[in-house]
Design an enzyme around this catalytic site. Structure first.
Site, mmCIF file in Angstrom:
data_model
loop_
_atom_site.group_PDB
_atom_site.id
_atom_site.type_symbol
_atom_site.label_atom_id
_atom_site.label_comp_id
_atom_site.label_asym_id
_atom_site.label_seq_id
_atom_site.Cartn_x
_atom_site.Cartn_y
_atom_site.Cartn_z
ATOM 1 N N GLY A 245 19.562 4.081 24.913
ATOM 2 C CA GLY A 245 19.526 4.491 23.375
ATOM 3 C C GLY A 245 20.830 4.104 22.675
ATOM 4 O O GLY A 245 21.661 3.086 23.389
ATOM 5 N N LYS A 266 14.234 4.030 32.717
ATOM 6 C CA LYS A 266 13.067 4.315 33.180
ATOM 7 C C LYS A 266 11.743 3.597 32.681
ATOM 8 O O LYS A 266 10.538 3.813 33.280
ATOM 9 C CB LYS A 266 12.818 5.712 33.634
ATOM 10 C CG LYS A 266 12.502 6.606 32.596
ATOM 11 C CD LYS A 266 12.101 8.098 32.816
ATOM 12 C CE LYS A 266 11.982 8.939 31.841
ATOM 13 N NZ LYS A 266 11.531 10.317 32.202
ATOM 14 N N TYR A 276 12.679 5.691 17.686
ATOM 15 C CA TYR A 276 11.951 6.481 16.692
ATOM 16 C C TYR A 276 12.481 7.214 15.757
ATOM 17 O O TYR A 276 11.722 7.968 14.731
ATOM 18 C CB TYR A 276 11.083 7.263 17.315
ATOM 19 C CG TYR A 276 10.130 6.345 18.348
ATOM 20 C CD1 TYR A 276 9.332 5.428 17.993
ATOM 21 C CD2 TYR A 276 10.366 6.664 19.818
ATOM 22 C CE1 TYR A 276 8.358 4.688 18.913
ATOM 23 C CE2 TYR A 276 9.703 5.879 20.642
ATOM 24 C CZ TYR A 276 8.689 5.010 20.277
ATOM 25 O OH TYR A 276 7.987 4.348 21.202
ATOM 26 N N GLY A 280 18.819 8.308 9.371
ATOM 27 C CA GLY A 280 19.875 7.538 9.073
ATOM 28 C C GLY A 280 21.065 7.942 9.976
ATOM 29 O O GLY A 280 20.980 8.925 10.836
ATOM 30 N N GLU A 345 20.089 14.192 2.325
ATOM 31 C CA GLU A 345 18.990 14.869 3.422
ATOM 32 C C GLU A 345 19.461 16.439 3.102
ATOM 33 O O GLU A 345 20.397 16.735 2.813
ATOM 34 C CB GLU A 345 18.996 14.666 4.733
ATOM 35 C CG GLU A 345 18.621 13.115 4.926
ATOM 36 C CD GLU A 345 18.463 12.568 6.347
ATOM 37 O OE1 GLU A 345 18.811 13.188 7.173
ATOM 38 O OE2 GLU A 345 18.002 11.544 6.468
ATOM 39 N N ASP A 456 15.815 14.461 31.813
ATOM 40 C CA ASP A 456 16.518 13.928 33.201
ATOM 41 C C ASP A 456 18.194 13.894 33.239
ATOM 42 O O ASP A 456 18.623 14.432 34.234
ATOM 43 C CB ASP A 456 16.093 12.519 33.227
ATOM 44 C CG ASP A 456 14.658 12.199 33.284
ATOM 45 O OD1 ASP A 456 13.939 13.257 33.668
ATOM 46 O OD2 ASP A 456 14.124 10.841 32.881
ATOM 47 N N HIS A 477 11.791 20.444 14.393
ATOM 48 C CA HIS A 477 11.722 19.950 13.037
ATOM 49 C C HIS A 477 10.693 20.212 12.179
ATOM 50 O O HIS A 477 9.640 20.555 12.678
ATOM 51 C CB HIS A 477 11.441 18.215 13.211
ATOM 52 C CG HIS A 477 11.964 17.423 12.134
ATOM 53 N ND1 HIS A 477 11.207 17.383 10.719
ATOM 54 C CD2 HIS A 477 12.867 16.720 11.885
ATOM 55 C CE1 HIS A 477 11.694 16.725 9.953
ATOM 56 N NE2 HIS A 477 12.713 16.092 10.443
ATOM 57 N N ARG A 534 17.499 22.870 8.595
ATOM 58 C CA ARG A 534 16.165 22.808 9.424
ATOM 59 C C ARG A 534 15.928 23.942 10.100
ATOM 60 O O ARG A 534 14.738 24.372 10.188
ATOM 61 C CB ARG A 534 16.191 21.540 10.385
ATOM 62 C CG ARG A 534 16.491 20.398 10.036
ATOM 63 C CD ARG A 534 16.391 19.312 11.130
ATOM 64 N NE ARG A 534 16.477 17.875 10.543
ATOM 65 C CZ ARG A 534 16.447 16.996 11.351
ATOM 66 N NH1 ARG A 534 16.841 16.942 12.544
ATOM 67 N NH2 ARG A 534 16.561 15.724 10.829
ATOM 68 N N HIS A 600 11.960 18.923 18.534
ATOM 69 C CA HIS A 600 12.571 17.731 18.272
ATOM 70 C C HIS A 600 14.014 17.225 18.815
ATOM 71 O O HIS A 600 14.278 16.132 19.006
ATOM 72 C CB HIS A 600 13.027 17.775 16.279
ATOM 73 C CG HIS A 600 13.498 16.609 15.668
ATOM 74 N ND1 HIS A 600 12.788 15.275 15.943
ATOM 75 C CD2 HIS A 600 14.620 16.383 15.097
ATOM 76 C CE1 HIS A 600 13.588 14.458 15.522
ATOM 77 N NE2 HIS A 600 14.541 15.083 14.767
ATOM 78 N N ARG A 635 21.698 21.508 14.514
ATOM 79 C CA ARG A 635 22.144 20.066 14.221
ATOM 80 C C ARG A 635 21.894 19.624 12.677
ATOM 81 O O ARG A 635 20.725 19.995 12.190
ATOM 82 C CB ARG A 635 21.525 19.190 14.909
ATOM 83 C CG ARG A 635 21.917 17.646 14.537
ATOM 84 C CD ARG A 635 21.377 16.585 15.506
ATOM 85 N NE ARG A 635 19.807 16.540 15.456
ATOM 86 C CZ ARG A 635 19.493 15.598 14.528
ATOM 87 N NH1 ARG A 635 19.958 15.038 13.584
ATOM 88 N NH2 ARG A 635 18.176 15.583 14.817
#
Length: 861
Positions: A245, A266, A276, A280, A345, A456, A477, A534, A600, A635
């Site tokens: 990532g 993996k 996904y 931003g 946001e 993992d 979320h 959130r 999330h 977060r």
């Protein structure tokens, strides 16, 4: 027949090129501006094989010499290829015929796509520690062992995109008769319709048994010993990265300037949460914004449980991190004046969200992957599962063998890996290992995370003896798409929750308790309304849904409304979401969207310092599987990609410094570990051969045939009944006990239940030939991660941020501290293999020399 001999247009249109650059020999002719040489005659045996005679140009039967568009002739200029095998990918049917020779002939043909092609990797040198590569002359190799061809999947690996699409005849001709299982060749959780050839899908995906020489040697050994177990291998690099990532790729790109990097993932390289991510990256870019304001917003969202130093670091270094992403080629959305377009946001006091429409993660992943491909020092190992980390400890003895001291420091020296295609065991050894394996959304039955998010990284670190922190803070979320009764249409029965980004509420979206009319309920819970953090919004929605269920309403959801806003502006800002919703029967400009909370993001993780160093020497962590202290109890929106980019860069500096200062000193340790690992693998192989000899084979059985004895040893990806049952039970227990609202008694009962499930899982893994395969290892990791979540949640005697417990509904100042789970607490969850090194004191100088290494035991409870 989908490989037609119709003449292609002299100049293919842009639309035709987007569909497929090459569809036949004539298309190649039109595209390259040069004609292939055609020879014959047609062979009778081709007719017997069911092939259809084709007329191409003025001849039929065979094609030879396919020139480059530049006019150069490939090295295999005398190659003879059956016309049937010239057929390439048909975008509409998405399959290929066997084309090994043809692919090798034109592997070096430059693509029409923008992007960089790195230099050819070198051949493997046995015993040298060099990373093995694919078939000589091919640019890439797929997970099935055949040369991979250009495939038009945006942001994906060509190795994954064409996996399992060759005919059985191809494998009979080229792979010694074996027909491998098809590895997952697309996202198993999300559909991605972008297949434009502009996407940089070229990876140096390695396959350690793809060369003809290796295949022949393996076949001979297999014939001699009746042995079908793939050989093991040890690979030495300077930096080992687990995950692909934003954090893993950012780290790899910087580390590659100082040494060789192996990226082990993996699934396909693009498959992960980064791909996904919609919203931003938050950063102080605007003139009227300040670092202090960003710091305050982060602390408020984190319910003042954040580490002040970590928050200051990430907010101050945020703009530089965004600039690095731009330098790597990320194309963010810009305003008409050319400046970065900034959105707002929930939880942010200013517009500071840098984004690429509503598909920011996908664009970031594309740019980083493209840059990683260009680096000669980075090698991808796709579809390789990391089973556990490898650690070492040292006992120093005098010349007579008397123990002088015991080195209590646990060092991470690499990882144990399984190649999913055939179950081959690989051991990666490196002075520096980075955990960037993502989150654990699959702990819960409804999640926005892809299927690879199985905890993992956290589980492997726990078994290696690392500390984890703040695991109770799992973010749900507030607005994932509801597809239950009365909700949106499902596209797949087993799909994960589709995320409707926070930015929709930041854009002006409102929450109602009915599809039409109804009440805008957020005013009952927070003065910030829909722009509240959130955790506040998720709990408010959860309460409204429970009230609706109690009132026997049809849909167990609430409704997000943007119909009062300008439709054109909405479609401009959220094209991806609007397209997805339209496919599900919802026009976002005219209808309200049914939403519900879903798991999330994991705010806790492997505890690190400000440089990404964990409590295990040589092991670094960043991204969602790390706890840096930035997120606290919740977060702030769009701080996740920011944190990953900032701390990946800081971890590189610490890793390079470690390599420079201790690289030579660590070399004997790695040599001893390698010798121990290879000895253990030889013993394991001998035991497997002994068992294989005892199996009675039927006369005429071919040990390379798919239908031979012990076929299950190759079915590494198959899901067994016990793995599915344990996984479903784990998700049900976690949602019931550790969901949005919790109770201490339920948490303690769930912990006991998961411990029992872990014992059952370990018992089944020991009974299974391959440890339960991919799903078995994933289930074990989910259980270990879930136990850490439950243990942390039960120990916090207050409600703060994402952790809301009915027994302690208010915040307690004395509880405002991180929740640590130490190695002593997790010892019963199992331990990774430890290599015990014995060092002998040198009488002449004050130093110890490693003289032997003990075997690595299996993970023990």
């Amino acid at each position: 027949p989908w490989c037609t001999s119709r003449p292609a247009p002299t100049t293919p249109s842009i639309a035709a090129q987007r569909r497929s650059p090459i569809r036949s020999v004539h298309a190649w002719n039109a595209w390259s501006g040069a004609s292939p040489t055609v020879v014959g005659p047609w062979r009778p045996r081709d007719q017997a094989r069911g092939r259809r005679k084709r007329q191409i140009g003025d001849g039929s039967g065979y094609v030879t010499r396919l020139p480059h568009p530049s006019g150069e002739v490939p090295s295999a200029s005398t190659l003879v290829v059956p016309v049937e095998d010239v057929c390439l990918v048909n975008p509409s049917r998405r399959r290929t015929t066997g084309m090994s020779s043809f692919a090798r002939a034109i592997a070096s043909v430059p693509t029409r796509c923008p992007g960089v092609r790195g230099p050819e990797p070198s051949r493997a040198v046995p015993g040298s520690g060099h990373v093995p590569v694919s078939v000589p002359g091919t640019r890439f190799s797929s997970a099935t062992g055949r040369p991979a061809w250009k495939h038009d999947r945006h942001g994906s690996s060509c190795a994954a995109a064409v996996s399992g699409r060759c005919s059985r005849g191809f494998f009979k001709r080229n792979l010694g008769g074996t027909v491998p299982r098809a590895i997952v060749d697309a996202s198993t959780t999300h559909n991605d319709e972008d297949r434009s050839p502009e996407s940089p899908t070229r990876f140096r995906s390695v396959n350690t048994t793809s060369s003809k020489e290796t295949r022949s040697a393996n076949a001979a050994a297999s014939d001699e010993t009746h042995e079908t177990h793939p050989p093991s291998q040890t690979i030495r690099v300077d930096f080992l990265v687990i995950g692909s990532g934003i954090s893993g790729l950012s780290y790899a790109l910087e580390a590659s300037k100082n040494g060789r990097v192996a990226i082990v993932t993996k699934d396909a390289a693009y498959e992960g949460s980064t791909h996904y991510a919609q919203g931003g990256i938050s950063a102080v870019i605007a003139q009227n914004d300040t670092v202090e304001a960003h710091v305050l917003d982060t602390n408020v969202a984190g319910d003042f449980l954040c580490d002040p130093s970590a928050v200051d670091v990430v907010c101050r270094e945020g703009p530089a991190a965004v600039k690095r992403l731009v330098d790597f080629g990320t194309q963010f959305t810009r305003s008409e004046n050319g400046e970065l377009h900034l959105a707002r946001e929930g939880g942010h006091s200013e517009k500071r969200i840098v984004h690429a429409d509503d598909m920011t993660g996908k664009e970031v992943e594309r740019a980083l992957l493209q840059s990683a491909v260009a680096s000669a020092n980075i090698t991808f190992y796709e579809h390789h599962l990391v089973r556990d980390l490898v650690t070492s400890s040292t006992v120093v003895c005098d010349r007579d063998g008397t123990e002088v001291s015991c080195d209590e420091v646990t060092r991470c020296v690499g990882a144990e890996v399984t190649r999913r295609r055939d179950g081959a065991r690989l051991t990666f050894l490196a002075p520096c290992t980075l955990l960037a394996a993502g989150g654990a959304g699959q702990l819960f039955p409804s999640t926005t995370n892809p299927s690879v998010s199985t905890g993992d990284g956290v589980a492997m670190a726990v078994r290696a003896g690392a500390c984890v922190a703040n695991m109770e803070f799992y973010q749900f979320h507030p607005t994932s798409l509801y597809t239950g009764v009365g909700g949106a249409k499902k596209r797949k029965n087993d799909e994960n929750a589709f995320l409707v980004t926070e930015a929709v509420r930041g854009h002006g979206g409102r929450l109602f308790d009915a599809p039409t009319g109804g009440t805008r309920f957020m005013e009952k819970y927070d003065t910030r309304m829909e722009l509240a953090p959130r955790d506040v919004v998720a709990r408010a929605i959860d309460r409204e849904i429970k009230a609706a269920v109690g009132a026997n309403k049809k849909a167990a959801c609430v409704w997000l409304d943007v119909t009062h806003l300008d439709g054109a502006e909405t479609l401009k800002n959220f094209p991806g979401i609007a397209k997805e919703l339209l496919l599900r029967g919802i026009d976002i400009t005219k209808q309200r969207v049914p939403v519900t909370p879903a798991a999330h993001y994991l705010c806790g993780g492997v505890s690190t310092d400000l440089n990404g160093q964990t409590t295990v020497e040589g092991l670094f962590a960043c991204g969602e599987n790390a706890y840096t202290g930035v997120h606290g109890a919740n977060r702030l929106a769009s701080n996740s990609l920011l944190e990953a980019a900032v701390f990946a860069n800081r971890a590189v500096f610490a890793s390079v410094e470690r390599l420079e200062l201790f690289g030579e000193q660590l070399a004997p340790t790695l040599d001893a570990v390698q010798a121990s690992v290879e000895r253990n693998e030889r013993e394991l192989l001998a035991a497997q051969r002994k068992r294989s000899r005892g199996i009675e084979r039927h006369e005429g059985d071919d040990p390379m045939d798919k239908q031979s004895e012990e076929p299950k040893q190759f079915a590494f990806d198959d899901e067994q009944v016990w793995t599915r049952k344990i996984r479903e039970k784990t998700q049900a227990v976690m949602w019931s006990a550790a969901g949005i609202v919790r109770e201490t008694e339920s948490l303690l009962a769930a912990e006991l239940e998961l411990e029992q499930l872990l014992r059952t899982c370990e018992f089944e893994m020991m009974r299974s030939f391959n440890g339960g395969g991919l799903r078995g290892f994933e289930v074990r990791n989910l259980l270990v991660t879930g136990l850490c979540v439950l243990r942390s949640a039960a120990s916090r005697k207050e409600s703060r941020g994402l952790h809301y417990v009915l027994d302690h509904p208010v915040k307690v100042e004395t509880e405002r501290r991180p929740t640590l789970v130490t190695p002593k607490d997790t010892e019963k969850y199992g331990r990774a293999p430890v290599i015990s090194l014995v060092a002998k004191m040198n009488d002449d100088v004050d130093e110890a020399v490693i003289v032997s290494a003990g075997g690595a035991g299996a993970p023990a409870r």
